[in-house]
Design a protein around this motif. Structure first.
Motif, PDB file in Angstrom:
ATOM      1  N   GLN A 160       0.733  -1.180   0.024  1.00  0.00           N
ATOM      2  CA  GLN A 160      -0.045   0.124   0.067  1.00  0.00           C
ATOM      3  C   GLN A 160       0.839   1.275  -0.035  1.00  0.00           C
ATOM      4  O   GLN A 160       0.702   2.277  -0.929  1.00  0.00           O
ATOM      5  CB  GLN A 160      -0.972  -0.099   1.189  1.00  0.00           C
ATOM      6  CG  GLN A 160      -1.974  -0.931   1.233  1.00  0.00           C
ATOM      7  CD  GLN A 160      -2.756  -1.233   2.536  1.00  0.00           C
ATOM      8  OE1 GLN A 160      -2.341  -1.246   3.450  1.00  0.00           O
ATOM      9  NE2 GLN A 160      -4.034  -1.424   2.340  1.00  0.00           N
ATOM     10  N   ALA A 161       2.052   1.199   0.733  1.00  0.00           N
ATOM     11  CA  ALA A 161       2.851   2.593   1.138  1.00  0.00           C
ATOM     12  C   ALA A 161       3.468   2.760  -0.578  1.00  0.00           C
ATOM     13  O   ALA A 161       3.764   3.754  -0.886  1.00  0.00           O
ATOM     14  CB  ALA A 161       3.676   2.282   2.090  1.00  0.00           C
ATOM     15  N   LEU A 164       0.886   4.295  -2.931  1.00  0.00           N
ATOM     16  CA  LEU A 164       0.954   5.733  -2.478  1.00  0.00           C
ATOM     17  C   LEU A 164       1.971   6.745  -2.973  1.00  0.00           C
ATOM     18  O   LEU A 164       1.862   7.736  -3.581  1.00  0.00           O
ATOM     19  CB  LEU A 164       0.474   5.813  -0.964  1.00  0.00           C
ATOM     20  CG  LEU A 164      -0.697   5.192  -0.339  1.00  0.00           C
ATOM     21  CD1 LEU A 164      -0.653   5.324   1.146  1.00  0.00           C
ATOM     22  CD2 LEU A 164      -2.003   6.000  -1.021  1.00  0.00           C
ATOM     23  N   PHE A 167       1.694   7.515  -6.615  1.00  0.00           N
ATOM     24  CA  PHE A 167       0.972   8.702  -7.102  1.00  0.00           C
ATOM     25  C   PHE A 167       1.918   9.895  -6.816  1.00  0.00           C
ATOM     26  O   PHE A 167       1.512  10.840  -7.448  1.00  0.00           O
ATOM     27  CB  PHE A 167      -0.422   8.540  -6.350  1.00  0.00           C
ATOM     28  CG  PHE A 167      -1.431   7.705  -6.817  1.00  0.00           C
ATOM     29  CD1 PHE A 167      -2.235   8.160  -7.866  1.00  0.00           C
ATOM     30  CD2 PHE A 167      -1.483   6.138  -6.850  1.00  0.00           C
ATOM     31  CE1 PHE A 167      -3.244   7.167  -8.535  1.00  0.00           C
ATOM     32  CE2 PHE A 167      -2.253   5.476  -7.432  1.00  0.00           C
ATOM     33  CZ  PHE A 167      -3.133   5.874  -8.194  1.00  0.00           C
ATOM     34  N   GLU A 168       2.360   9.864  -5.467  1.00  0.00           N
ATOM     35  CA  GLU A 168       3.014  11.314  -5.176  1.00  0.00           C
ATOM     36  C   GLU A 168       4.077  11.541  -6.105  1.00  0.00           C
ATOM     37  O   GLU A 168       4.285  12.616  -6.304  1.00  0.00           O
ATOM     38  CB  GLU A 168       3.531  10.882  -3.581  1.00  0.00           C
ATOM     39  CG  GLU A 168       2.537  10.947  -2.349  1.00  0.00           C
ATOM     40  CD  GLU A 168       2.968  10.548  -1.233  1.00  0.00           C
ATOM     41  OE1 GLU A 168       4.366  10.519  -1.124  1.00  0.00           O
ATOM     42  OE2 GLU A 168       2.267  10.249  -0.208  1.00  0.00           O
ATOM     43  N   ARG A 174      -4.278  11.666  -5.831  1.00  0.00           N
ATOM     44  CA  ARG A 174      -3.823  11.225  -4.895  1.00  0.00           C
ATOM     45  C   ARG A 174      -4.570   9.990  -4.607  1.00  0.00           C
ATOM     46  O   ARG A 174      -5.906  10.038  -4.724  1.00  0.00           O
ATOM     47  CB  ARG A 174      -4.112  12.185  -3.779  1.00  0.00           C
ATOM     48  CG  ARG A 174      -3.743  11.636  -2.252  1.00  0.00           C
ATOM     49  CD  ARG A 174      -4.263  12.838  -1.167  1.00  0.00           C
ATOM     50  NE  ARG A 174      -5.533  12.903  -0.855  1.00  0.00           N
ATOM     51  CZ  ARG A 174      -6.416  13.910  -1.407  1.00  0.00           C
ATOM     52  NH1 ARG A 174      -5.770  14.895  -1.957  1.00  0.00           N
ATOM     53  NH2 ARG A 174      -7.738  13.892  -1.129  1.00  0.00           N
ATOM     54  N   ALA A 175      -4.037   8.929  -4.089  1.00  0.00           N
ATOM     55  CA  ALA A 175      -4.684   7.855  -3.665  1.00  0.00           C
ATOM     56  C   ALA A 175      -4.948   7.415  -2.336  1.00  0.00           C
ATOM     57  O   ALA A 175      -4.495   8.012  -1.531  1.00  0.00           O
ATOM     58  CB  ALA A 175      -3.734   6.645  -4.250  1.00  0.00           C
ATOM     59  N   ASP A 176      -6.482   7.017  -2.102  1.00  0.00           N
ATOM     60  CA  ASP A 176      -7.129   6.965  -0.869  1.00  0.00           C
ATOM     61  C   ASP A 176      -7.652   5.725  -0.752  1.00  0.00           C
ATOM     62  O   ASP A 176      -7.929   5.019  -1.390  1.00  0.00           O
ATOM     63  CB  ASP A 176      -8.058   8.165  -0.681  1.00  0.00           C
ATOM     64  CG  ASP A 176      -7.750   9.452  -0.953  1.00  0.00           C
ATOM     65  OD1 ASP A 176      -6.802   9.877  -0.314  1.00  0.00           O
ATOM     66  OD2 ASP A 176      -8.418  10.159  -1.988  1.00  0.00           O
ATOM     67  N   VAL A 178      -6.577   2.422  -0.145  1.00  0.00           N
ATOM     68  CA  VAL A 178      -5.986   1.628  -0.997  1.00  0.00           C
ATOM     69  C   VAL A 178      -6.208   0.190  -0.211  1.00  0.00           C
ATOM     70  O   VAL A 178      -5.725   0.107   0.878  1.00  0.00           O
ATOM     71  CB  VAL A 178      -4.690   1.918  -1.359  1.00  0.00           C
ATOM     72  CG1 VAL A 178      -4.112   0.858  -1.950  1.00  0.00           C
ATOM     73  CG2 VAL A 178      -4.583   3.423  -2.242  1.00  0.00           C
ATOM     74  N   GLY A 211      -9.142   1.060  -4.844  1.00  0.00           N
ATOM     75  CA  GLY A 211      -9.158   2.096  -4.113  1.00  0.00           C
ATOM     76  C   GLY A 211      -9.886   3.301  -4.683  1.00  0.00           C
ATOM     77  O   GLY A 211     -10.564   3.069  -5.639  1.00  0.00           O
ATOM     78  N   LEU A 213      -9.102   7.456  -5.943  1.00  0.00           N
ATOM     79  CA  LEU A 213      -8.322   8.542  -6.084  1.00  0.00           C
ATOM     80  C   LEU A 213      -9.003   9.724  -6.135  1.00  0.00           C
ATOM     81  O   LEU A 213     -10.142   9.844  -6.704  1.00  0.00           O
ATOM     82  CB  LEU A 213      -7.273   8.143  -7.231  1.00  0.00           C
ATOM     83  CG  LEU A 213      -8.084   8.167  -8.793  1.00  0.00           C
ATOM     84  CD1 LEU A 213      -8.186   9.464  -9.200  1.00  0.00           C
ATOM     85  CD2 LEU A 213      -7.235   7.235  -9.773  1.00  0.00           C
TER      86      LEU A 213
END
Length: 247
Positions: A160-161, A164, A167-168, A174-176, A178, A211, A213
């Motif tokens: 997951q990290a 994220l 995307f950054e 931005r992914a939310d 996930v 997830g 985004l």
């Protein structure tokens, strides 16, 4: 090539894809479908081949490829008529069912969209190790375990990290929320560039994420879709499949 971004659908005959792979020297025991599809699309469409793409294997003998391209369906068909091998043209694709749709031309900052993406969470190793050399692609979970010896490292949290961070790094969204919806270790075939065209077969994590985004830059977001996320985007990984948010 620049132009309007389209999602294209190219239905392949599964048994013919397997035959194509054998004709190109890919052994059945090590067949990487993503690699076989990549080779077939390149032979069919050249530089117009959709990338990233996702292979849908749920339809029995017909296996549709979904991908992002800067051309529409008729332009893809015309490219294949001009350059493809006659056997590929005759046997591999259901040409009457090739389709495309334009992706939205305008996105709003703050717009929320649900997504699914199949990705391979790997990173370049910073140091030599007993199992790999510096610079090799390694499962990010293994790298996290080696960086924190003795700790109980959660594989899903590491993946997951990683997503994220993708995307950054590339911007646009931005992914939310996930989640990892599936995971397996796959054997991936890759052909080296150069005169000898050597082939390597390596294990890689194959992870499907779901997830939501949030669009943070409406101009950069279409570029993110066209690029995809992570490595091996030319081989069936990294395509962001979108749908309206469920909440």
């Amino acid at each position: 090539m620049s132009g309007e971004l389209h999602m294209v659908r190219i239905p392949l005959r599964g048994e013919r894809l397997f035959e194509f792979a054998k004709r190109r020297g890919m052994n059945a025991w090590e067949l990487d479908q993503g690699y076989a599809v990549h080779c077939a699309l390149k032979e069919l469409f050249g530089d117009l081949a959709p990338q990233p793409f996702a292979l849908d294997t749920r339809h029995g003998p017909i296996q549709p490829v979904l991908g992002y391209a800067r051309v529409n369906a008729s332009q893809l068909v015309d490219a294949a008529k001009l350059q493809s091998d006659p056997w590929l043209w005759e046997h591999l694709v259901l040409w009457d069912d090739v389709a495309a749709k334009p992706m939205p031309a305008v996105w709003r900052e703050g717009q929320r969209v649900d997504f699914t993406v199949r990705a391979t969470p790997v990173a370049r190793a910073a140091i030599d190790h007993a199992n790999h050399q510096k610079g090799s692609e390694v499962d990010v979970f293994l790298l996290a375990c080696r960086a924190r010896p003795g700790e109980d490292v959660n594989r899903e949290a590491v993946y997951q990290a990683w997503l994220l961070a993708q995307f950054e790094r590339h911007g646009g969204a931005r992914a939310d929320a996930v989640q990892v919806s599936s995971f397996q270790l796959d054997r991936l075939s890759r052909r080296h560039h150069g005169e000898d065209r050597r082939k390597t077969v390596k294990g890689r994590p194959d992870v499907t994420f779901t997830g939501t985004l949030t669009v943070t830059d409406p101009v950069a977001f279409p570029a993110l879709l066209a690029r995809g996320v992570g490595r091996h985007r030319a081989f069936g990984f990294g395509m962001l499949l979108l749908r309206p948010p469920t909440r």
